[in-house]
Design a protein around this motif. Structure first.
Motif, PDB file in Angstrom:
ATOM      1  N   THR A 131     -25.500  38.828  58.892  1.00 41.54           N
ATOM      2  CA  THR A 131     -25.045  38.101  60.077  1.00 41.54           C
ATOM      3  C   THR A 131     -24.423  39.080  61.063  1.00 41.54           C
ATOM      4  O   THR A 131     -23.529  39.846  60.694  1.00 41.54           O
ATOM      5  N   ILE A 132     -24.890  39.032  62.299  1.00 40.84           N
ATOM      6  CA  ILE A 132     -24.293  39.811  63.372  1.00 40.84           C
ATOM      7  C   ILE A 132     -23.609  38.802  64.292  1.00 40.84           C
ATOM      8  O   ILE A 132     -24.260  37.922  64.845  1.00 40.84           O
ATOM      9  N   GLY A 133     -22.292  38.928  64.441  1.00 34.49           N
ATOM     10  CA  GLY A 133     -21.513  37.982  65.233  1.00 34.49           C
ATOM     11  C   GLY A 133     -21.037  36.827  64.371  1.00 34.49           C
ATOM     12  O   GLY A 133     -21.107  36.865  63.153  1.00 34.49           O
ATOM     13  N   GLY A 134     -20.515  35.810  65.021  1.00 35.85           N
ATOM     14  CA  GLY A 134     -20.090  34.631  64.288  1.00 35.85           C
ATOM     15  C   GLY A 134     -18.737  34.100  64.691  1.00 35.85           C
ATOM     16  O   GLY A 134     -18.347  33.014  64.283  1.00 35.85           O
ATOM     17  N   ASP A 135     -18.010  34.860  65.506  1.00 33.59           N
ATOM     18  CA  ASP A 135     -16.727  34.339  65.951  1.00 33.59           C
ATOM     19  C   ASP A 135     -16.942  33.432  67.161  1.00 33.59           C
ATOM     20  O   ASP A 135     -18.034  33.329  67.702  1.00 33.59           O
ATOM     21  N   ALA A 136     -15.912  32.766  67.583  1.00 35.25           N
ATOM     22  CA  ALA A 136     -16.022  31.829  68.699  1.00 35.25           C
ATOM     23  C   ALA A 136     -16.218  32.538  70.032  1.00 35.25           C
ATOM     24  O   ALA A 136     -16.771  31.970  70.963  1.00 35.25           O
ATOM     25  N   ALA A 137     -15.773  33.775  70.110  1.00 32.97           N
ATOM     26  CA  ALA A 137     -15.876  34.519  71.368  1.00 32.97           C
ATOM     27  C   ALA A 137     -17.306  35.000  71.594  1.00 32.97           C
ATOM     28  O   ALA A 137     -18.000  35.371  70.661  1.00 32.97           O
ATOM     29  N   ALA A 138     -17.723  34.992  72.822  1.00 37.23           N
ATOM     30  CA  ALA A 138     -19.065  35.476  73.166  1.00 37.23           C
ATOM     31  C   ALA A 138     -18.998  36.968  73.467  1.00 37.23           C
ATOM     32  O   ALA A 138     -19.366  37.426  74.533  1.00 37.23           O
ATOM     33  N   ASP A 139     -18.495  37.740  72.497  1.00 37.44           N
ATOM     34  CA  ASP A 139     -18.452  39.186  72.665  1.00 37.44           C
ATOM     35  C   ASP A 139     -19.715  39.784  72.061  1.00 37.44           C
ATOM     36  O   ASP A 139     -20.572  39.075  71.555  1.00 37.44           O
ATOM     37  N   THR A 140     -19.824  41.091  72.114  1.00 36.32           N
ATOM     38  CA  THR A 140     -21.016  41.776  71.633  1.00 36.32           C
ATOM     39  C   THR A 140     -20.718  42.479  70.317  1.00 36.32           C
ATOM     40  O   THR A 140     -19.878  43.373  70.262  1.00 36.32           O
ATOM     41  N   ASP A 141     -21.391  42.060  69.264  1.00 34.79           N
ATOM     42  CA  ASP A 141     -21.323  42.733  67.971  1.00 34.79           C
ATOM     43  C   ASP A 141     -22.679  43.373  67.728  1.00 34.79           C
ATOM     44  O   ASP A 141     -23.726  42.760  67.978  1.00 34.79           O
ATOM     45  N   VAL A 142     -22.660  44.635  67.238  1.00 32.39           N
ATOM     46  CA  VAL A 142     -23.885  45.422  67.144  1.00 32.39           C
ATOM     47  C   VAL A 142     -24.006  46.050  65.762  1.00 32.39           C
ATOM     48  O   VAL A 142     -23.045  46.623  65.246  1.00 32.39           O
ATOM     49  N   LEU A 143     -25.199  45.967  65.178  1.00 33.11           N
ATOM     50  CA  LEU A 143     -25.567  46.784  64.029  1.00 33.11           C
ATOM     51  C   LEU A 143     -26.522  47.829  64.565  1.00 33.11           C
ATOM     52  O   LEU A 143     -27.613  47.504  65.043  1.00 33.11           O
ATOM     53  N   SER A 144     -26.097  49.100  64.542  1.00 37.82           N
ATOM     54  CA  SER A 144     -26.895  50.209  65.045  1.00 37.82           C
ATOM     55  C   SER A 144     -27.431  50.993  63.852  1.00 37.82           C
ATOM     56  O   SER A 144     -26.655  51.539  63.065  1.00 37.82           O
ATOM     57  N   ILE A 145     -28.741  51.050  63.716  1.00 37.46           N
ATOM     58  CA  ILE A 145     -29.379  51.709  62.573  1.00 37.46           C
ATOM     59  C   ILE A 145     -29.803  53.111  63.009  1.00 37.46           C
ATOM     60  O   ILE A 145     -30.641  53.264  63.907  1.00 37.46           O
ATOM     61  N   GLY A 146     -29.198  54.119  62.376  1.00 43.87           N
ATOM     62  CA  GLY A 146     -29.454  55.506  62.743  1.00 43.87           C
ATOM     63  C   GLY A 146     -30.865  55.960  62.420  1.00 43.87           C
ATOM     64  O   GLY A 146     -31.570  55.356  61.607  1.00 43.87           O
ATOM     65  N   ALA A 147     -31.270  57.049  63.075  1.00 43.26           N
ATOM     66  CA  ALA A 147     -32.596  57.634  62.867  1.00 43.26           C
ATOM     67  C   ALA A 147     -32.806  57.947  61.393  1.00 43.26           C
ATOM     68  O   ALA A 147     -31.893  58.402  60.703  1.00 43.26           O
ATOM     69  N   ALA A 148     -33.988  57.679  60.893  1.00 45.32           N
ATOM     70  CA  ALA A 148     -34.399  57.934  59.507  1.00 45.32           C
ATOM     71  C   ALA A 148     -33.653  57.068  58.501  1.00 45.32           C
ATOM     72  O   ALA A 148     -33.674  57.342  57.307  1.00 45.32           O
ATOM     73  N   ARG A 149     -32.981  56.008  58.940  1.00 43.34           N
ATOM     74  CA  ARG A 149     -32.275  55.070  58.071  1.00 43.34           C
ATOM     75  C   ARG A 149     -33.034  53.751  58.049  1.00 43.34           C
ATOM     76  O   ARG A 149     -33.721  53.403  59.022  1.00 43.34           O
ATOM     77  N   THR A 150     -32.907  53.012  56.945  1.00 42.34           N
ATOM     78  CA  THR A 150     -33.536  51.703  56.820  1.00 42.34           C
ATOM     79  C   THR A 150     -32.520  50.706  56.307  1.00 42.34           C
ATOM     80  O   THR A 150     -31.827  50.968  55.321  1.00 42.34           O
ATOM     81  N   VAL A 151     -32.423  49.568  56.970  1.00 43.88           N
ATOM     82  CA  VAL A 151     -31.652  48.431  56.480  1.00 43.88           C
ATOM     83  C   VAL A 151     -32.674  47.400  56.021  1.00 43.88           C
ATOM     84  O   VAL A 151     -33.532  46.981  56.801  1.00 43.88           O
ATOM     85  N   THR A 152     -32.608  47.020  54.746  1.00 43.15           N
ATOM     86  CA  THR A 152     -33.538  46.049  54.186  1.00 43.15           C
ATOM     87  C   THR A 152     -32.853  44.697  54.090  1.00 43.15           C
ATOM     88  O   THR A 152     -31.786  44.586  53.487  1.00 43.15           O
ATOM     89  N   ALA A 153     -33.471  43.691  54.677  1.00 43.28           N
ATOM     90  CA  ALA A 153     -32.946  42.322  54.634  1.00 43.28           C
ATOM     91  C   ALA A 153     -33.892  41.481  53.788  1.00 43.28           C
ATOM     92  O   ALA A 153     -35.027  41.230  54.192  1.00 43.28           O
TER      93      ALA A 153
END
Length: 189
Positions: A131-153
């Motif tokens: 989950t990216i975000g989830g609070d009541a505020a409409a702010d910006t939450d970011v998942l930044s995936i670095g070069a040569a990295r993999t996030v598996t969902a």
């Protein structure tokens, strides 16, 4: 409290696992050839104000069968073992997700006030909900995936607000038909 203090658990209990009490930590470090069981969730008043580090050499942080949750404002560095059970790890600050061990999270949430979490030296897997975000505020939450990295969902991926983002030069790998970006937010390269 000292904002730069670190509590380090490094004992060996030959009669069983070592219990990590639920209290206020700035930085929490787990080391030594031992399993450290959470006594309760490290959230709300017991959230970790800084970073969590799991060292090499057999150190294991265990959320236990009680599925305790962890919230932290700093870096997550796993060079050992994290036994996630069915708990949730929430990163609430601008931080790095690093380590020599590819952490498997049950649920991983990036949710703070304009939080950016950068995956730099690890290839994490999220088996439950990312989950990216989830609070009541409409702010910006970011998942930044670095070069040569993999996030598996392997479970569900949710971008809560239209301003929440998954980005970077790395790879976001969906391995389940139930995964995919939600109806709001941005997935970019």
């Amino acid at each position: 409290s000292n904002s730069s203090s670190t509590v380090q658990f490094s004992a060996t209990n030959s009669g069983g696992n070592v219990t990590v009490p639920a209290t206020t930590y700035n930085n929490l470090k787990i080391s030594g050839n031992e399993t450290y069981d959470l006594a309760a969730s490290l959230t709300s008043g017991n959230a970790v104000g800084g970073s969590i580090t799991i060292d090499t050499g057999g150190a294991t942080l265990n959320a236990t069968a009680s599925n305790f949750n962890i919230a932290l404002a700093g870096d997550w560095t796993n060079n050992g073992i994290f036994t996630q059970q069915a708990g949730t790890v929430t990163l609430t600050g601008t931080a790095n997700l690093n380590g020599s061990t590819a952490t498997t999270f049950n649920n991983l949430t990036i949710n703070g006030t304009n939080s950016t979490v950068t995956v730099g030296t690890s290839d994490p897997t999220v088996s439950g909900t990312l989950t990216i975000g989830g609070d009541a505020a409409a702010d910006t939450d970011v998942l930044s995936i670095g070069a040569a990295r993999t996030v598996t969902a392997t479970g569900t991926t949710t971008l809560t607000d239209s301003t929440d983002t998954i980005s970077g030069a790395g790879t976001l790998l969906f391995t389940s038909t139930s995964s995919g970006a939600g109806t709001t937010g941005t997935v970019s390269s």
